[in-house]
Scaffold this active site. Sequence first.
Site, PDB file in Angstrom:
ATOM      1  CG  HIS A 220      19.679 -29.141  -9.044  1.00  0.00           C
ATOM      2  ND1 HIS A 220      20.734 -30.037  -9.160  1.00  0.00           N
ATOM      3  CD2 HIS A 220      19.977 -28.124  -9.891  1.00  0.00           C
ATOM      4  CE1 HIS A 220      21.617 -29.574 -10.023  1.00  0.00           C
ATOM      5  NE2 HIS A 220      21.189 -28.412 -10.488  1.00  0.00           N
ATOM      6  CG  ASP A 222      19.720 -25.734 -13.751  1.00  0.00           C
ATOM      7  OD1 ASP A 222      20.120 -26.314 -12.721  1.00  0.00           O
ATOM      8  OD2 ASP A 222      20.300 -25.830 -14.856  1.00  0.00           O
ATOM      9  CG  HIS A 276      20.364 -31.444 -13.830  1.00  0.00           C
ATOM     10  ND1 HIS A 276      19.265 -30.613 -13.921  1.00  0.00           N
ATOM     11  CD2 HIS A 276      21.419 -30.638 -13.529  1.00  0.00           C
ATOM     12  CE1 HIS A 276      19.631 -29.360 -13.691  1.00  0.00           C
ATOM     13  NE2 HIS A 276      20.933 -29.353 -13.441  1.00  0.00           N
TER      14      HIS A 276
END
Length: 334
Positions: A220, A222, A276
């Site tokens: 994903h 952030d 990440h």
Amino acid sequence: MEVLRVQTIAHQSKEATIPSMFLRSETEQPGTTTVQGVKLEVPIIDFSNEDKAKLQHEIVEASKEWGMFQIVNHDIPNDVIKKLQSVGKEFFELPQEEKEVIAKPVGSDSMEGYGTKLQKEVNGKKGWVDHLFHIIWPTSSINYRFWPNKPASYREVNEEYGKYLRVVADKLFRTMSIGLGLEEHELKEAAGGDNLIHMLKINYYPPCPCPDLVLGVPPHTDMSFLTLLVPNDVQGLQASRHGQWYDVKYVPNALVIHVGDQMEIVSNGKYKAVLHRTTVNKDETRMSWPVFIEPPPEQEVGPHPKLVNVENPPKFKTKKYKDYAYCKLNKIPQ
């Protein structure tokens, strides 16, 4: 309705059988998709560097080329970070019923509270992680109902950490604003100014008998503008680089900085949000303490007007942060 927590499942599945809802497909399993034997050395930046031009260049380049970096000499005292880690760990070691007192209410739109499921997972797969979310700043947005009462020092420790963290975040905003060719105050203003939300999350990844087959958190970016993260010393953070997954080298006493979606949007793509994920460990508990610096829900975020012209049209839609977050969490195209 009782929710089964990962910590409980981990405790019950020491004999190497874990529920299938945690097992990833072969294309996602960290055992087969991680580049072995290489630690990704993302930029490590000395935040106390008195050569401001050099510091600014390093932060801007890392934000453009990597979407993440680690800062050392950030002026958050080591004992403040150690206390933050200690009270967080103590909370997760409480009896289950005591943690459930501050569980996220069923059906709540808010992120805040103790919980397990976060977003709509593809194919119904779950991450090997429990978490606690609560806002630590601004005071007008804090709901202490979601702050642990045990350990007794939890509130004091988190408030002290938050005070130091805001100084770091402000310096990052000023530096990255200048890096975009804006005045040093303009980036933070576009993000929400003094109403920026600082949302703490504690991730708790218990030991897992099959760490090569599961993920703590799936790939994903952030949603935030910036994420400032303290990990413990158990390896687990991975970043995607040129389409491959690598372990990110753990640096003692460093803060890990992630560029988030809102920063990519407001910079009109100049700064890149980092893709990440998190792996877990067979024998040790991994924990991390990200603080997401987010706009208030009603704040409209789009490419900064000064960064848009005929040659460089807007690459992103302008929308309220709450609408962006809803789409992201429910896997709806933006």
